[in-house]
Write a protein that holds these residues in place. Structure first.
Motif, PDB file in Angstrom:
ATOM      1  N   THR A  29      -8.278   4.051  -3.542  1.00  0.00           N
ATOM      2  CA  THR A  29      -9.263   5.101  -3.734  1.00  0.00           C
ATOM      3  C   THR A  29      -8.527   6.241  -4.419  1.00  0.00           C
ATOM      4  OG1 THR A  29     -10.471   4.455  -1.748  1.00  0.00           O
ATOM      5  CG2 THR A  29     -10.911   6.667  -2.632  1.00  0.00           C
ATOM      6  N   LEU A  30      -9.016   6.606  -5.589  1.00  0.00           N
ATOM      7  CA  LEU A  30      -8.366   7.652  -6.380  1.00  0.00           C
ATOM      8  C   LEU A  30      -8.790   9.034  -5.908  1.00  0.00           C
ATOM      9  CD1 LEU A  30      -8.804   5.942  -9.858  1.00  0.00           C
ATOM     10  CD2 LEU A  30      -6.874   5.765  -8.262  1.00  0.00           C
ATOM     11  N   GLN A  31      -8.039  10.038  -6.286  1.00  0.00           N
ATOM     12  CA  GLN A  31      -8.353  11.427  -5.907  1.00  0.00           C
ATOM     13  C   GLN A  31      -9.746  11.837  -6.355  1.00  0.00           C
ATOM     14  OE1 GLN A  31      -6.544  13.107  -3.851  1.00  0.00           O
ATOM     15  NE2 GLN A  31      -4.587  12.078  -3.969  1.00  0.00           N
ATOM     16  N   ASP A  32     -10.215  11.264  -7.489  1.00  0.00           N
ATOM     17  CA  ASP A  32     -11.548  11.614  -7.998  1.00  0.00           C
ATOM     18  C   ASP A  32     -12.645  10.734  -7.398  1.00  0.00           C
ATOM     19  OD1 ASP A  32     -11.349   9.153  -9.286  1.00  0.00           O
ATOM     20  OD2 ASP A  32     -11.387   9.991 -11.312  1.00  0.00           O
ATOM     21  N   GLY A  33     -12.307   9.866  -6.450  1.00  0.00           N
ATOM     22  CA  GLY A  33     -13.284   9.006  -5.793  1.00  0.00           C
ATOM     23  C   GLY A  33     -13.407   7.612  -6.401  1.00  0.00           C
ATOM     24  N   ALA A  58      -5.983   6.967  -1.154  1.00  0.00           N
ATOM     25  CA  ALA A  58      -5.942   6.012  -0.038  1.00  0.00           C
ATOM     26  C   ALA A  58      -5.749   4.606  -0.585  1.00  0.00           C
ATOM     27  CB  ALA A  58      -7.241   6.085   0.765  1.00  0.00           C
ATOM     28  N   CYS A  59      -5.240   3.735   0.280  1.00  0.00           N
ATOM     29  CA  CYS A  59      -5.048   2.325  -0.061  1.00  0.00           C
ATOM     30  C   CYS A  59      -5.456   1.497   1.143  1.00  0.00           C
ATOM     31  CB  CYS A  59      -3.595   2.052  -0.427  1.00  0.00           C
ATOM     32  SG  CYS A  59      -3.269   0.316  -0.826  1.00  0.00           S
ATOM     33  N   GLU A  60      -6.282   0.494   0.903  1.00  0.00           N
ATOM     34  CA  GLU A  60      -6.707  -0.398   1.973  1.00  0.00           C
ATOM     35  C   GLU A  60      -6.368  -1.830   1.576  1.00  0.00           C
ATOM     36  OE1 GLU A  60     -10.853  -1.938   3.937  1.00  0.00           O
ATOM     37  OE2 GLU A  60     -10.725   0.160   3.324  1.00  0.00           O
ATOM     38  N   GLU A  61      -5.596  -2.503   2.413  1.00  0.00           N
ATOM     39  CA  GLU A  61      -5.222  -3.895   2.170  1.00  0.00           C
ATOM     40  C   GLU A  61      -6.262  -4.816   2.795  1.00  0.00           C
ATOM     41  OE1 GLU A  61      -1.604  -6.946   3.265  1.00  0.00           O
ATOM     42  OE2 GLU A  61      -1.105  -4.830   2.945  1.00  0.00           O
ATOM     43  N   CYS A 119       0.811  -1.224   0.000  1.00  0.00           N
ATOM     44  CA  CYS A 119       0.000   0.000   0.000  1.00  0.00           C
ATOM     45  C   CYS A 119       0.846   1.277   0.000  1.00  0.00           C
ATOM     46  CB  CYS A 119      -0.976  -0.001   1.171  1.00  0.00           C
ATOM     47  SG  CYS A 119      -2.583  -0.711   0.755  1.00  0.00           S
ATOM     48  N   ALA A 120       2.159   1.158  -0.209  1.00  0.00           N
ATOM     49  CA  ALA A 120       3.016   2.343  -0.269  1.00  0.00           C
ATOM     50  C   ALA A 120       2.683   3.234  -1.458  1.00  0.00           C
ATOM     51  CB  ALA A 120       4.487   1.930  -0.320  1.00  0.00           C
ATOM     52  N   ILE A 121       1.992   2.712  -2.439  1.00  0.00           N
ATOM     53  CA  ILE A 121       1.618   3.493  -3.628  1.00  0.00           C
ATOM     54  C   ILE A 121       0.895   4.786  -3.230  1.00  0.00           C
ATOM     55  CG2 ILE A 121      -0.540   2.233  -4.025  1.00  0.00           C
ATOM     56  CD1 ILE A 121       0.068   2.507  -7.072  1.00  0.00           C
ATOM     57  N   LYS A 122       0.169   4.761  -2.127  1.00  0.00           N
ATOM     58  CA  LYS A 122      -0.538   5.981  -1.699  1.00  0.00           C
ATOM     59  C   LYS A 122       0.426   7.086  -1.283  1.00  0.00           C
ATOM     60  CE  LYS A 122      -1.228   4.912   3.160  1.00  0.00           C
ATOM     61  NZ  LYS A 122      -1.122   3.542   3.553  1.00  0.00           N
ATOM     62  N   GLU A 123       1.665   6.690  -0.952  1.00  0.00           N
ATOM     63  CA  GLU A 123       2.674   7.675  -0.544  1.00  0.00           C
ATOM     64  C   GLU A 123       3.365   8.332  -1.735  1.00  0.00           C
ATOM     65  OE1 GLU A 123       2.801   8.473   2.589  1.00  0.00           O
ATOM     66  OE2 GLU A 123       1.412   6.852   3.075  1.00  0.00           O
ATOM     67  N   TRP A 124       3.379   7.660  -2.895  1.00  0.00           N
ATOM     68  CA  TRP A 124       4.143   8.221  -4.011  1.00  0.00           C
ATOM     69  C   TRP A 124       3.340   8.453  -5.287  1.00  0.00           C
ATOM     70  CZ3 TRP A 124       4.139   4.845  -8.041  1.00  0.00           C
ATOM     71  CH2 TRP A 124       4.097   3.479  -7.758  1.00  0.00           C
ATOM     72  N   HIS A 125       2.154   7.882  -5.425  1.00  0.00           N
ATOM     73  CA  HIS A 125       1.409   8.139  -6.672  1.00  0.00           C
ATOM     74  C   HIS A 125       0.395   9.249  -6.449  1.00  0.00           C
ATOM     75  CE1 HIS A 125      -0.545   7.837 -10.455  1.00  0.00           C
ATOM     76  NE2 HIS A 125       0.349   6.938 -10.837  1.00  0.00           N
ATOM     77  N   PRO A 126       0.486  10.327  -7.228  1.00  0.00           N
ATOM     78  CA  PRO A 126      -0.386  11.480  -6.992  1.00  0.00           C
ATOM     79  C   PRO A 126      -1.876  11.212  -7.233  1.00  0.00           C
ATOM     80  CG  PRO A 126       0.886  11.788  -9.011  1.00  0.00           C
ATOM     81  CD  PRO A 126       1.421  10.556  -8.345  1.00  0.00           C
TER      82      PRO A 126
END
Length: 184
Positions: free
Chosen positions: A83-87, A68-71, A57-64
């Motif tokens: 969960t993308l920025q656009d929902g 959010a990321c839920e495992e 779930c580290a992708i939430k730290e580096w992909h704009p």
């Protein structure tokens, strides 16, 4: 950590990774980041970078695009829901893991692709002992009703944004970075 960064687009024709599902797909997207490191510390720096960017779930730290990321687990299978920025939401299944790599497949998403399988890794460079590579590649087909051009444009953009963000956060973005696709 002393680093200089060069972004390179990998040649789609030369990309291959082991997967029966992946070999059946018709389109490929890939992006690679080369990071110069101290040759005597290459392995340590590769592992340190993986600690920052390689968690499931580290992708939430580096992909704009990822808010959010839920495992989650379903039996012995591991999933993540982005969960993308656009929902929008993307559900992905972890297919395989290595020391500094993982493969995953998209299970459900609003993206214009199907049969998507990807690999994300941090590896030593084959040619230069003082470089490590961050590679992200995927094979996929256009979703029903979508054309190759739309699918490729979307996926290429996602990969570019992610790798550019890693370069800005973890590479030396001052002076040495060269973006091949910016020269076109």
């Amino acid at each position: 950590m002393r680093r200089s960064v060069a972004l390179l687009m990998m040649a789609a024709g030369g990309l291959a990774f082991a997967s029966a599902a992946a070999s059946a797909a018709s389109l490929v997207s890939a992006k690679k980041l080369e990071i110069n490191v101290d040759e005597t510390k290459t392995e340590a720096e590769r592992k340190a970078l993986w600690e920052k960017i390689g968690g499931w779930c580290a992708i939430k730290e580096w992909h704009p695009a990822v808010a959010a990321c839920e495992e989650s687990k379903e039996g012995s299978d591991t999933f993540r829901t982005l969960t993308l920025q656009d929902g929008g939401k993307i559900k992905e299944k972890l297919v395989d893991t290595g020391t500094t790599s993982y493969r995953y497949a998209i299970i459900d998403s609003p993206l214009p692709v199907k049969n998507y399988e990807a690999q994300f890794s941090v590896t030593p460079d084959d040619d230069d002992l003082d470089e490590i590579n961050v590679s992200w590649s995927a094979t996929y087909d256009p979703a029903d009703g979508k054309d190759d051009k739309e699918a490729r444009k979307t996926m290429d953009g996602i990969f570019k944004d992610g790798i550019d963000s890693i370069a800005a956060k973890y590479g030396n973005a001052k002076g040495d970075d060269k973006k091949d696709d910016d020269k076109k």
